[in-house]
Scaffold this motif. Structure first.
Motif, mmCIF file in Angstrom:
data_model
loop_
_atom_site.group_PDB
_atom_site.id
_atom_site.type_symbol
_atom_site.label_atom_id
_atom_site.label_comp_id
_atom_site.label_asym_id
_atom_site.label_seq_id
_atom_site.Cartn_x
_atom_site.Cartn_y
_atom_site.Cartn_z
ATOM 1 N N LEU A 99 0.868 -1.177 0.000
ATOM 2 C CA LEU A 99 0.000 0.000 0.000
ATOM 3 C C LEU A 99 0.908 1.232 0.000
ATOM 4 O O LEU A 99 1.940 1.246 0.658
ATOM 5 C CB LEU A 99 -0.815 -0.028 1.292
ATOM 6 N N GLU A 100 0.482 2.259 -0.689
ATOM 7 C CA GLU A 100 1.286 3.492 -0.711
ATOM 8 C C GLU A 100 1.516 3.992 0.712
ATOM 9 O O GLU A 100 0.557 4.054 1.491
ATOM 10 C CB GLU A 100 0.500 4.581 -1.432
ATOM 11 N N PRO A 101 2.741 4.396 1.035
ATOM 12 C CA PRO A 101 3.027 4.824 2.410
ATOM 13 C C PRO A 101 2.108 5.950 2.884
ATOM 14 O O PRO A 101 1.671 5.964 4.039
ATOM 15 C CB PRO A 101 4.473 5.303 2.349
ATOM 16 N N ARG A 102 1.739 6.891 2.012
ATOM 17 C CA ARG A 102 0.916 8.012 2.485
ATOM 18 C C ARG A 102 -0.494 7.541 2.869
ATOM 19 O O ARG A 102 -1.132 8.110 3.752
ATOM 20 C CB ARG A 102 0.846 9.125 1.432
ATOM 21 N N LEU A 103 -0.943 6.494 2.190
ATOM 22 C CA LEU A 103 -2.264 5.943 2.526
ATOM 23 C C LEU A 103 -2.160 5.164 3.839
ATOM 24 O O LEU A 103 -3.000 5.290 4.736
ATOM 25 C CB LEU A 103 -2.716 5.026 1.384
ATOM 26 N N PHE A 135 -4.166 5.685 7.398
ATOM 27 C CA PHE A 135 -4.965 4.658 8.079
ATOM 28 C C PHE A 135 -4.594 4.584 9.564
ATOM 29 O O PHE A 135 -5.349 4.061 10.375
ATOM 30 C CB PHE A 135 -4.751 3.285 7.432
ATOM 31 N N GLU A 136 -3.399 5.089 9.881
ATOM 32 C CA GLU A 136 -2.958 5.026 11.275
ATOM 33 C C GLU A 136 -3.296 6.297 12.059
ATOM 34 O O GLU A 136 -2.954 6.420 13.221
ATOM 35 C CB GLU A 136 -1.437 4.772 11.326
ATOM 36 N N TRP A 137 -3.957 7.235 11.408
ATOM 37 C CA TRP A 137 -4.266 8.508 12.073
ATOM 38 C C TRP A 137 -5.219 8.353 13.241
ATOM 39 O O TRP A 137 -5.122 9.042 14.241
ATOM 40 C CB TRP A 137 -4.935 9.454 11.068
ATOM 41 N N GLY A 138 -6.193 7.510 13.068
ATOM 42 C CA GLY A 138 -7.264 7.428 14.078
ATOM 43 C C GLY A 138 -6.980 6.331 15.075
ATOM 44 O O GLY A 138 -5.921 6.306 15.709
ATOM 45 N N LEU A 139 -7.909 5.413 15.188
ATOM 46 C CA LEU A 139 -7.739 4.322 16.147
ATOM 47 C C LEU A 139 -7.650 2.998 15.389
ATOM 48 O O LEU A 139 -8.447 2.733 14.496
ATOM 49 C CB LEU A 139 -8.940 4.277 17.092
ATOM 50 N N MET A 140 -6.664 2.200 15.760
ATOM 51 C CA MET A 140 -6.561 0.856 15.182
ATOM 52 C C MET A 140 -6.837 -0.143 16.293
ATOM 53 O O MET A 140 -6.274 -0.015 17.379
ATOM 54 C CB MET A 140 -5.156 0.625 14.633
#
Ligand SMILES: Nc1ncnc2c1ncn2[C@@H]1O[C@H](COP(=O)(O)OP(=O)(O)OP(=O)(O)O)[C@@H](O)[C@H]1O
Length: 445
Positions: free
Chosen positions: A255-259, A263-268
């Motif tokens: 997956l593109e690193p910026r994407l 995806f890690e911005w919120g809650l995982m």
């Protein structure tokens, strides 16, 4: 130990509308003895709950817990502010059907996948609480929310539950649920028919976007690019994004690193395989919802034999119930043993779709072309449906992936096949025998 999130959800769900608007800003923390600790975001809310709402909350809590239960409220400033939207309207008895016709929804949700039918246990408690929080305050709590974990553990179920909740409690919000394969297909079709503007608005003019199995974006460069912009547009506008994946973002290497970083911005939050108690509780809930009668011993037996995948757990119960219904007998331990021995021989090795398709073609004496072709001759069509059903039951493949294997069929065709076999297996003995014999052959090959 009660299921806190579930308990608190029940309290909220049974409160009147104004109370619910206040309780929406709360988070259950812990149960100490007979005191439930709840966090709120500010002093005003704490004061309101402590002074005015406490009696009705404690009364409801006590009745749910079956003992006198008290409430302790503390402040956690990190809790989200109250949503700007007005208090949600009362849920109706049949929320989905009661939805206003004018609201442009794009949801085809499985009616069975709701918060009510989800069993929370130690393996999924955090994911369940996060999903509930997002459903309560879309765009305001965790954004994006990413739920990840192995196949068959309830990720899709939670995604649909969020969809149901939002569509029934927030009539003005638009919800879109999509599998990543559908998203990719939509995009490819949009490009080939010069309709990218329509594609964009259908994904960006929503308040809640639910995307299942985001790992399938890997290596799809153009779709990733498009989704990147969709993500940014929605996120900037504080619209809720929820995704599921079989891995955490950092392991989505193609997956593109910026994407990935977005995806890690919120809650995982991950979902783990359920422990024995949770598996039994899931079976118990399913037995109740299907109005079956099965004793604890039977449920314990099935739960202990199927340790990881909940889809398999449900599949085993379906087969046990099917045989009981065909034999017009009760669901006994002996009967469950018989079915489980067929389903899960001790020396079973994992199977793949090709092995299932080969076995099905040979069992029904038809060619592979017939199996994946479009013939509607009854035997061939049944063989095809059974093979699709077994692919779903015995492998980790998603519906679109199975559809692809069967001559590029749509995921809804696979879903239809799975549902049909599930429905008929308890009333058609021939079908039951075919499925059982074929499973044996596949497992022993
Ligand atoms: N905690 C739970 N309570 C009740 N049912 C559950 C629970 N977890 C999973 N299930 C049921 O198990 C089945 C499989 O769950 P689901 O399809 O959501 O899994 P998944 O993690 O999305 O798998 P995949 O990655 O293969 O799509 C569904 O029928 C779902 O309702």
């Amino acid at each position: 130990m009660p299921d806190l999130a579930g308990l608190w959800n029940d309290v909220i769900a049974s409160a009147d509308v104004p109370t619910r608007a206040w309780l929406r800003r709360t988070q259950p923390l812990d149960m100490h003895g007979s005191t439930l600790m709840v966090a709120v975001g500010d002093e005003t809310t704490r004061e309101r709950i402590e002074t005015r709402l406490r009696p009705q909350i404690e009364e409801r809590l006590s009745s749910l817990c079956g003992q006198n239960t008290h409430l302790a409220v503390m402040i956690n400033p990190e809790l989200v502010a109250e949503p700007e939207s007005p208090p949600a309207p009362e849920p109706t008895e049949e929320p989905r059907r009661a939805a206003p016709r004018s609201r442009p929804q794009d949801v085809r949700l499985n009616p069975r996948y709701t918060f009510e039918s989800f069993v929370a246990g130690s393996s999924n408690r955090f994911a369940h609480a996060a999903a509930a929080a997002v459903a309560e305050t879309p765009g305001k709590s965790y954004n994006p929310l990413m739920i990840y974990g192995p196949s068959g553990l309830g990720k899709t179920h939670l995604l649909h539950a969020i969809g149901h909740y939002v569509t029934s409690y927030y009539e003005q919000l638009r919800v879109k649920y999509v599998s990543t394969e559908e998203l990719t297909n939509d995009f490819i079709n949009a490009i080939s028919s010069n309709r990218t503007a329509e594609f964009r608005s259908s994904y960006r003019d929503v308040d809640v976007l639910l995307v299942d199995d985001i790992q399938f974006l890997e290596s799809k460069i153009q779709t990733q690019e498009e989704f990147f912009h969709t993500f940014n547009t929605l996120h900037n506008a504080q619209k809720q994004i929820v995704m599921t994946s079989d891995r955490p973002p950092k392991l989505l290497e193609a997956l593109e690193p910026r994407l990935r970083s977005r995806f890690e911005w919120g809650l995982m939050t991950d979902i783990q395989p359920p422990d024995l108690e949770t598996r039994i509780a899931i079976l118990r809930k399913k037995v109740a919802s299907q109005r079956l009668t099965a004793g604890t011993q039977v449920l314990e037996l099935i739960a202990s034999r199927i340790p990881t995948n909940i889809r398999e757990l449900e599949g085993a119960l379906t087969r046990v119930a099917a045989l009981a219904s065909l034999n017009q007998q009760e669901i006994t331990v002996a009967l469950a043993e018989q079915v489980l021995n067929d389903l899960m021989p001790d020396d079973a090795t994992p199977v793949d779709a090709q092995a299932i398709m080969d076995a099905a073609a040979s069992y029904f004496s038809i060619s592979m072309d017939d199996l994946i072709g479009s013939s509607r001759v009854a035997t061939i069509a049944t063989a095809r449906q059974i093979a699709m059903y077994l692919c779903r039951e015995l492998t980790d493949m998603s519906l679109p992936k199975i559809g692809n294997k069967f001559g590029g069929r749509d995921h809804s065709t696979v879903l239809h096949a799975v549902r049909k076999i599930n429905e008929k297996i308890g009333v058609d003995r021939d079908l039951f025998n075919q499925v059982t014999e074929l499973t044996n052959q596949i497992k022993q090959s």
